[in-house]
Design a protein around this motif. Structure first.
Motif, PDB file in Angstrom:
ATOM      1  N   ASP A 152       0.626  -1.268   0.045  1.00  0.00           N
ATOM      2  CA  ASP A 152       0.082  -0.093  -0.154  1.00  0.00           C
ATOM      3  C   ASP A 152       0.758   1.234   0.060  1.00  0.00           C
ATOM      4  O   ASP A 152       0.625   2.221   0.582  1.00  0.00           O
ATOM      5  CB  ASP A 152      -1.087  -0.085   1.230  1.00  0.00           C
ATOM      6  CG  ASP A 152      -1.847  -1.134   1.169  1.00  0.00           C
ATOM      7  OD1 ASP A 152      -2.276  -1.451   0.163  1.00  0.00           O
ATOM      8  OD2 ASP A 152      -1.917  -1.745   2.234  1.00  0.00           O
ATOM      9  N   GLY A 153       2.019   1.193  -0.747  1.00  0.00           N
ATOM     10  CA  GLY A 153       2.769   2.576  -0.760  1.00  0.00           C
ATOM     11  C   GLY A 153       3.637   2.853   0.235  1.00  0.00           C
ATOM     12  O   GLY A 153       4.286   3.642   0.427  1.00  0.00           O
ATOM     13  N   THR A 154       3.955   1.541   1.080  1.00  0.00           N
ATOM     14  CA  THR A 154       5.006   1.787   2.070  1.00  0.00           C
ATOM     15  C   THR A 154       6.259   1.827   1.670  1.00  0.00           C
ATOM     16  O   THR A 154       7.109   1.296   0.835  1.00  0.00           O
ATOM     17  CB  THR A 154       4.982   0.580   3.195  1.00  0.00           C
ATOM     18  OG1 THR A 154       3.507   0.417   3.399  1.00  0.00           O
ATOM     19  CG2 THR A 154       5.828   0.905   4.235  1.00  0.00           C
ATOM     20  N   ASP A 155       7.034   2.939   2.037  1.00  0.00           N
ATOM     21  CA  ASP A 155       8.403   3.159   1.744  1.00  0.00           C
ATOM     22  C   ASP A 155       9.460   2.635   2.681  1.00  0.00           C
ATOM     23  O   ASP A 155       9.727   3.288   3.524  1.00  0.00           O
ATOM     24  CB  ASP A 155       8.467   4.818   1.418  1.00  0.00           C
ATOM     25  CG  ASP A 155      10.066   5.216   0.882  1.00  0.00           C
ATOM     26  OD1 ASP A 155      10.588   4.295   0.475  1.00  0.00           O
ATOM     27  OD2 ASP A 155      10.316   6.342   1.229  1.00  0.00           O
ATOM     28  N   ILE A 156       9.747   1.586   2.293  1.00  0.00           N
ATOM     29  CA  ILE A 156      10.656   0.812   3.031  1.00  0.00           C
ATOM     30  C   ILE A 156      12.254   0.862   2.632  1.00  0.00           C
ATOM     31  O   ILE A 156      12.390   0.485   1.531  1.00  0.00           O
ATOM     32  CB  ILE A 156      10.433  -0.627   3.188  1.00  0.00           C
ATOM     33  CG1 ILE A 156       8.995  -0.735   4.082  1.00  0.00           C
ATOM     34  CG2 ILE A 156      11.396  -1.404   4.174  1.00  0.00           C
ATOM     35  CD1 ILE A 156       8.552  -1.936   4.248  1.00  0.00           C
ATOM     36  N   PRO A 157      13.059   1.717   3.181  1.00  0.00           N
ATOM     37  CA  PRO A 157      14.584   1.757   2.866  1.00  0.00           C
ATOM     38  C   PRO A 157      15.041   0.170   3.000  1.00  0.00           C
ATOM     39  O   PRO A 157      14.849  -0.625   3.643  1.00  0.00           O
ATOM     40  CB  PRO A 157      15.166   2.424   4.004  1.00  0.00           C
ATOM     41  CG  PRO A 157      14.089   3.316   4.284  1.00  0.00           C
ATOM     42  CD  PRO A 157      12.843   2.370   4.406  1.00  0.00           C
ATOM     43  N   ARG A 158      16.145   0.000   2.113  1.00  0.00           N
ATOM     44  CA  ARG A 158      16.985  -1.098   2.159  1.00  0.00           C
ATOM     45  C   ARG A 158      17.767  -1.243   3.591  1.00  0.00           C
ATOM     46  O   ARG A 158      18.173  -0.080   3.936  1.00  0.00           O
ATOM     47  CB  ARG A 158      17.870  -1.281   0.987  1.00  0.00           C
ATOM     48  CG  ARG A 158      17.119  -1.733  -0.327  1.00  0.00           C
ATOM     49  CD  ARG A 158      18.133  -1.984  -1.536  1.00  0.00           C
ATOM     50  NE  ARG A 158      17.459  -2.694  -2.572  1.00  0.00           N
ATOM     51  CZ  ARG A 158      16.945  -2.000  -3.589  1.00  0.00           C
ATOM     52  NH1 ARG A 158      16.626  -0.582  -3.483  1.00  0.00           N
ATOM     53  NH2 ARG A 158      16.130  -2.498  -4.646  1.00  0.00           N
ATOM     54  N   ILE A 159      18.022  -2.405   3.986  1.00  0.00           N
ATOM     55  CA  ILE A 159      18.761  -2.525   5.173  1.00  0.00           C
ATOM     56  C   ILE A 159      20.151  -2.387   4.718  1.00  0.00           C
ATOM     57  O   ILE A 159      20.584  -3.011   3.863  1.00  0.00           O
ATOM     58  CB  ILE A 159      18.427  -4.061   5.740  1.00  0.00           C
ATOM     59  CG1 ILE A 159      16.885  -3.777   6.493  1.00  0.00           C
ATOM     60  CG2 ILE A 159      19.297  -4.233   6.934  1.00  0.00           C
ATOM     61  CD1 ILE A 159      16.275  -5.227   7.021  1.00  0.00           C
ATOM     62  N   ASP A 160      21.045  -1.707   5.604  1.00  0.00           N
ATOM     63  CA  ASP A 160      22.449  -1.883   5.539  1.00  0.00           C
ATOM     64  C   ASP A 160      23.098  -3.130   5.805  1.00  0.00           C
ATOM     65  O   ASP A 160      23.323  -3.283   7.178  1.00  0.00           O
ATOM     66  CB  ASP A 160      23.176  -0.651   6.101  1.00  0.00           C
ATOM     67  CG  ASP A 160      24.363  -0.539   5.793  1.00  0.00           C
ATOM     68  OD1 ASP A 160      25.128  -1.584   5.299  1.00  0.00           O
ATOM     69  OD2 ASP A 160      24.914   0.635   6.086  1.00  0.00           O
ATOM     70  N   THR A 161      23.153  -3.934   5.097  1.00  0.00           N
ATOM     71  CA  THR A 161      23.592  -5.372   5.666  1.00  0.00           C
ATOM     72  C   THR A 161      25.163  -5.514   6.210  1.00  0.00           C
ATOM     73  O   THR A 161      25.417  -6.379   6.712  1.00  0.00           O
ATOM     74  CB  THR A 161      23.482  -6.557   4.570  1.00  0.00           C
ATOM     75  OG1 THR A 161      24.219  -6.039   3.290  1.00  0.00           O
ATOM     76  CG2 THR A 161      22.100  -6.706   4.004  1.00  0.00           C
ATOM     77  N   ARG A 162      25.675  -4.531   5.986  1.00  0.00           N
ATOM     78  CA  ARG A 162      27.101  -4.356   6.526  1.00  0.00           C
ATOM     79  C   ARG A 162      27.033  -4.259   8.105  1.00  0.00           C
ATOM     80  O   ARG A 162      27.780  -4.621   8.777  1.00  0.00           O
ATOM     81  CB  ARG A 162      27.923  -3.310   5.883  1.00  0.00           C
ATOM     82  CG  ARG A 162      28.140  -3.186   4.477  1.00  0.00           C
ATOM     83  CD  ARG A 162      28.798  -1.851   3.836  1.00  0.00           C
ATOM     84  NE  ARG A 162      27.854  -0.926   4.045  1.00  0.00           N
ATOM     85  CZ  ARG A 162      28.154   0.453   4.094  1.00  0.00           C
ATOM     86  NH1 ARG A 162      29.295   0.756   3.625  1.00  0.00           N
ATOM     87  NH2 ARG A 162      27.405   1.345   4.014  1.00  0.00           N
ATOM     88  N   LEU A 163      25.772  -3.541   8.177  1.00  0.00           N
ATOM     89  CA  LEU A 163      25.889  -3.335   9.881  1.00  0.00           C
ATOM     90  C   LEU A 163      24.860  -4.315  10.276  1.00  0.00           C
ATOM     91  O   LEU A 163      25.038  -4.416  11.668  1.00  0.00           O
ATOM     92  CB  LEU A 163      24.927  -1.970  10.218  1.00  0.00           C
ATOM     93  CG  LEU A 163      25.866  -0.675   9.427  1.00  0.00           C
ATOM     94  CD1 LEU A 163      25.026   0.640   9.886  1.00  0.00           C
ATOM     95  CD2 LEU A 163      27.317  -0.642  10.460  1.00  0.00           C
ATOM     96  N   SER A 164      23.893  -4.973   9.618  1.00  0.00           N
ATOM     97  CA  SER A 164      23.008  -5.830  10.051  1.00  0.00           C
ATOM     98  C   SER A 164      23.842  -7.285  10.118  1.00  0.00           C
ATOM     99  O   SER A 164      23.606  -8.336   9.281  1.00  0.00           O
ATOM    100  CB  SER A 164      21.595  -5.930   9.363  1.00  0.00           C
ATOM    101  OG  SER A 164      20.729  -7.028   9.766  1.00  0.00           O
ATOM    102  N   THR A 165      24.574  -7.500  11.190  1.00  0.00           N
ATOM    103  CA  THR A 165      25.456  -8.776  11.194  1.00  0.00           C
ATOM    104  C   THR A 165      24.719  -9.963  11.909  1.00  0.00           C
ATOM    105  O   THR A 165      23.464  -9.592  12.581  1.00  0.00           O
ATOM    106  CB  THR A 165      26.778  -8.493  12.046  1.00  0.00           C
ATOM    107  OG1 THR A 165      26.273  -7.998  13.364  1.00  0.00           O
ATOM    108  CG2 THR A 165      27.454  -7.388  11.440  1.00  0.00           C
TER     109      THR A 165
END
Length: 264
Positions: A152-165
């Protein structure tokens, strides 16, 4: 807007001359930038948006609910107006917000949370962080236009996988006590985003009901609502509605149209 990194936690600040402070606590694997669509609708308030330990510019810190509580309460004491604030928490931030209210009542004017949940201990618990770690990387491959269409138009940024260990996933997904928090005395509004569908993005209503029952033991003004058209990340789906709901709760007004009260 100003931003600073002290020895405890990184945070951003808006409208520091306002007499009333709101603390915005983001969810898991996000950062304070997830509030960038909400903040313009909160003009008139002093806003503090910290990065949880292990997230964003606080990525060098170890995450735990207790560590997050300690660093944010220090932020309130040192930067909030008169060393107290209205606490707003989303998802993992909702758990942190409740823990702050439970353990540091003198710092909290009111609480507004959405997407509260808990992770019980089961036989599958040790494997959940691995599944989350992998899912994040697969989701980053999906075009944002597809996600907006499905949500429904939700603007979800990509996760920074370098930090999401994997270590962060293990810390965030650590099981919680089945009994939940102890009663807290802050006036609290609990929101359940109720829409699922192709993407299973609805919040747990049962978790909200359990929290409501505990909250009422500490403050009879504690309430819970659900919204059938909002999804879990509605801070990115309808940021204006989210901000209007926060302001209504802080100012003692009825929530905007569309919310339905949950009775425990």
């Amino acid at each position: 807007m100003s931003s600073e990194l002290n020895h405890q936690i990184s945070h951003s600040s808006w409208i520091p001359d306002s007499p009333t402070t709101i603390i915005l606590i983001h969810g898991a694997f996000a950062s304070s930038t997830w509030w960038d669509l909400v903040i313009p609708h909160l003009s008139g308030y002093h806003i503090l948006a910290p990065n949880l330990p292990g997230h964003g510019q606080s990525s060098e810190k170890e995450f735990s609910i207790q560590n997050a509580t300690t660093t944010i309460t220090q932020l309130i004491r040192s930067h909030a107006k008169d060393s107290h604030a209205h606490i707003v928490g989303h998802s993992l931030g909702a758990r942190v917000a409740i823990h702050i209210a439970e353990t540091n009542p003198s710092l909290v004017d009111s609480v507004f949370i959405s997407g509260y949940g808990s992770l019980p201990q089961t036989a599958l618990t040790p494997y959940i962080p691995y599944a989350v770690w992998m899912t994040q990387r697969l989701e980053n491959l999906v075009p944002r236009s597809v996600i907006r269409w499905a949500m429904d138009g939700t603007d979800i940024p990509r996760i920074d996988t370098r930090l999401s260990t994997l270590r962060l996933c293990q810390s965030v997904m650590a099981p919680t006590e089945t009994k939940g928090p102890k009663p807290w005395n802050a006036r609290t509004c609990i929101i359940v985003a109720g829409k699922g569908g192709i993407v299973p993005s609805a919040d747990s209503r049962s978790a909200a009901v359990r929290l409501l029952e505990i909250g009422k033991l500490g403050n009879k003004s504690t309430v819970a609502f659900w919204h059938p058209d909002m999804r879990h990340p509605w801070i990115r789906q309808d940021p204006g509605l989210f901000a209007d709901s926060v302001k209504a709760w802080i100012e003692g007004r009825e929530l905007p149209h569309g919310f339905e009260m949950i009775v425990s």
